[in-house]
Scaffold this motif. Sequence first.
Motif, PDB file in Angstrom:
ATOM      1  N   ASN A   1      -1.446  -8.317   4.256  1.00 35.96           N
ATOM      2  CA  ASN A   1      -2.107  -8.265   2.952  1.00 35.96           C
ATOM      3  C   ASN A   1      -3.278  -7.296   2.949  1.00 35.96           C
ATOM      4  N   ARG A   2      -4.011  -7.257   4.070  1.00 39.76           N
ATOM      5  CA  ARG A   2      -5.145  -6.340   4.163  1.00 39.76           C
ATOM      6  C   ARG A   2      -4.640  -4.889   4.152  1.00 39.76           C
ATOM      7  N   ALA A   3      -3.565  -4.643   4.898  1.00 43.63           N
ATOM      8  CA  ALA A   3      -2.984  -3.299   4.960  1.00 43.63           C
ATOM      9  C   ALA A   3      -2.495  -2.865   3.576  1.00 43.63           C
ATOM     10  N   TRP A   4      -1.851  -3.798   2.883  1.00 39.02           N
ATOM     11  CA  TRP A   4      -1.314  -3.472   1.564  1.00 39.02           C
ATOM     12  C   TRP A   4      -2.430  -3.187   0.571  1.00 39.02           C
ATOM     13  N   LYS A   5      -3.513  -3.975   0.656  1.00 39.17           N
ATOM     14  CA  LYS A   5      -4.634  -3.803  -0.256  1.00 39.17           C
ATOM     15  C   LYS A   5      -5.179  -2.369  -0.163  1.00 39.17           C
ATOM     16  N   ILE A   6      -5.193  -1.823   1.032  1.00 44.13           N
ATOM     17  CA  ILE A   6      -5.718  -0.475   1.232  1.00 44.13           C
ATOM     18  C   ILE A   6      -4.669   0.585   0.889  1.00 44.13           C
ATOM     19  N   LEU A   7      -3.456   0.421   1.409  1.00 42.36           N
ATOM     20  CA  LEU A   7      -2.451   1.469   1.239  1.00 42.36           C
ATOM     21  C   LEU A   7      -1.862   1.530  -0.172  1.00 42.36           C
ATOM     22  N   SER A   8      -1.999   0.451  -0.950  1.00 45.96           N
ATOM     23  CA  SER A   8      -1.459   0.468  -2.312  1.00 45.96           C
ATOM     24  C   SER A   8      -2.435   1.129  -3.289  1.00 45.96           C
ATOM     25  N   ASP A   9      -3.642   1.384  -2.835  1.00 47.61           N
ATOM     26  CA  ASP A   9      -4.648   2.035  -3.667  1.00 47.61           C
ATOM     27  C   ASP A   9      -4.726   3.509  -3.259  1.00 47.61           C
ATOM     28  N   PRO A  10      -4.288   4.420  -4.138  1.00 49.35           N
ATOM     29  CA  PRO A  10      -4.188   5.839  -3.745  1.00 49.35           C
ATOM     30  C   PRO A  10      -5.495   6.404  -3.199  1.00 49.35           C
ATOM     31  N   ASN A  11      -6.587   5.998  -3.810  1.00 49.02           N
ATOM     32  CA  ASN A  11      -7.901   6.475  -3.389  1.00 49.02           C
ATOM     33  C   ASN A  11      -8.257   5.975  -1.984  1.00 49.02           C
ATOM     34  N   LEU A  12      -8.031   4.684  -1.761  1.00 47.71           N
ATOM     35  CA  LEU A  12      -8.318   4.110  -0.441  1.00 47.71           C
ATOM     36  C   LEU A  12      -7.344   4.626   0.616  1.00 47.71           C
ATOM     37  N   ARG A  13      -6.090   4.812   0.194  1.00 44.49           N
ATOM     38  CA  ARG A  13      -5.094   5.318   1.150  1.00 44.49           C
ATOM     39  C   ARG A  13      -5.492   6.707   1.641  1.00 44.49           C
ATOM     40  N   GLN A  14      -5.951   7.531   0.720  1.00 47.44           N
ATOM     41  CA  GLN A  14      -6.383   8.879   1.075  1.00 47.44           C
ATOM     42  C   GLN A  14      -7.565   8.818   2.047  1.00 47.44           C
ATOM     43  N   LYS A  15      -8.504   7.923   1.767  1.00 52.25           N
ATOM     44  CA  LYS A  15      -9.660   7.774   2.647  1.00 52.25           C
ATOM     45  C   LYS A  15      -9.247   7.255   4.018  1.00 52.25           C
ATOM     46  N   TYR A  16      -8.293   6.302   3.989  1.00 49.45           N
ATOM     47  CA  TYR A  16      -7.806   5.754   5.248  1.00 49.45           C
ATOM     48  C   TYR A  16      -7.145   6.850   6.092  1.00 49.45           C
ATOM     49  N   ASP A  17      -6.283   7.647   5.449  1.00 52.84           N
ATOM     50  CA  ASP A  17      -5.595   8.727   6.170  1.00 52.84           C
ATOM     51  C   ASP A  17      -6.603   9.698   6.803  1.00 52.84           C
ATOM     52  N   ALA A  18      -7.635  10.046   6.022  1.00 50.89           N
ATOM     53  CA  ALA A  18      -8.648  10.971   6.528  1.00 50.89           C
ATOM     54  C   ALA A  18      -9.423  10.339   7.689  1.00 50.89           C
ATOM     55  N   ALA A  19      -9.774   9.066   7.539  1.00 53.27           N
ATOM     56  CA  ALA A  19     -10.529   8.371   8.582  1.00 53.27           C
ATOM     57  C   ALA A  19      -9.694   8.239   9.854  1.00 53.27           C
ATOM     58  N   TRP A  20      -8.403   7.985   9.668  1.00 56.02           N
ATOM     59  CA  TRP A  20      -7.518   7.813  10.820  1.00 56.02           C
ATOM     60  C   TRP A  20      -7.389   9.132  11.592  1.00 56.02           C
ATOM     61  N   THR A  21      -7.250  10.221  10.864  1.00 53.33           N
ATOM     62  CA  THR A  21      -7.151  11.539  11.502  1.00 53.33           C
ATOM     63  C   THR A  21      -8.429  11.835  12.282  1.00 53.33           C
ATOM     64  N   GLN A  22      -9.547  11.586  11.621  1.00 53.06           N
ATOM     65  CA  GLN A  22     -10.844  11.810  12.248  1.00 53.06           C
ATOM     66  C   GLN A  22     -10.986  10.964  13.517  1.00 53.06           C
ATOM     67  N   ARG A  23     -10.533   9.713  13.410  1.00 56.89           N
ATOM     68  CA  ARG A  23     -10.653   8.792  14.535  1.00 56.89           C
ATOM     69  C   ARG A  23      -9.821   9.280  15.721  1.00 56.89           C
ATOM     70  N   CYS A  24      -8.659   9.828  15.426  1.00 52.12           N
ATOM     71  CA  CYS A  24      -7.805  10.340  16.498  1.00 52.12           C
ATOM     72  C   CYS A  24      -8.485  11.500  17.214  1.00 52.12           C
ATOM     73  N   LEU A  25      -9.270  12.253  16.482  1.00 57.52           N
ATOM     74  CA  LEU A  25      -9.976  13.383  17.091  1.00 57.52           C
ATOM     75  C   LEU A  25     -11.078  12.916  18.040  1.00 57.52           C
ATOM     76  N   VAL A  26     -11.737  11.839  17.674  1.00 57.75           N
ATOM     77  CA  VAL A  26     -12.916  11.440  18.458  1.00 57.75           C
ATOM     78  C   VAL A  26     -12.648  10.276  19.410  1.00 57.75           C
ATOM     79  N   GLN A  27     -11.479   9.696  19.388  1.00 57.53           N
ATOM     80  CA  GLN A  27     -11.296   8.468  20.151  1.00 57.53           C
ATOM     81  C   GLN A  27     -11.382   8.656  21.672  1.00 57.53           C
ATOM     82  N   ASP A  28     -11.231   9.903  22.117  1.00 55.25           N
ATOM     83  CA  ASP A  28     -11.337  10.148  23.553  1.00 55.25           C
ATOM     84  C   ASP A  28     -12.766  10.415  23.993  1.00 55.25           C
ATOM     85  N   TRP A  29     -13.660  10.559  23.024  1.00 56.84           N
ATOM     86  CA  TRP A  29     -15.045  10.784  23.374  1.00 56.84           C
ATOM     87  C   TRP A  29     -15.630   9.498  23.940  1.00 56.84           C
ATOM     88  N   PRO A  30     -16.605   9.642  24.846  1.00 58.56           N
ATOM     89  CA  PRO A  30     -17.196   8.420  25.400  1.00 58.56           C
ATOM     90  C   PRO A  30     -17.930   7.628  24.322  1.00 58.56           C
TER      91      PRO A  30
END
Length: 150
Positions: free
Chosen positions: A55-84
């Motif tokens: 339900n939490r996943a759907w709440k975010i992904l069903s909202d185009p604005n939040l989905r876009q933010k989530y996608d951007a945040a996820w990409t960003q997170r993948c870039l920095v996740q190896d940093w200490p």
Amino acid sequence: MEDLYNILECKNCDNYEDLKKSYQKLVLKFHPDKQSQVDSDEEKLKSTDMFLRINRAWKILSDPNLRQKYDAAWTQRCLVQDWPIQDEVDVDEFLQEDMEEEEEKSRFFYTCRCGGSYILHDSDITLRLDVVCCDTCSLTIRVLYPDTDD
Ligand SMILES: [Zn+2]
């Protein structure tokens, strides 16, 4: 930060209808009312937890604005996740700052040892963004969220 597409058993290129179909299928499968009598308490707990995550996943992904933010945040997170990770900070330890003229009502910040800030926006908290970079230096922290949902 949870992989919301994975929770919905979808790919990030799937469209709204695909996500919706998958959500509806999963929510039926894990709905508390559908749990059988023979399931153990542990299985029931697992299903309930899954139901909340879906339900939490759907709440975010069903909202185009939040989905876009989530996608951007996820990409960003993948870039920095190896940093200490410098530190782990509870989301409650961030200080709120009201934003008068911004799109988002408020943002939250936590002071870095360099004097810079780690900044979370309202939407970041909704998305449970968990790796945040300092706005001044290259340090990162992990943000801890409470397990329970509101
Ligand atoms: Zn810093």
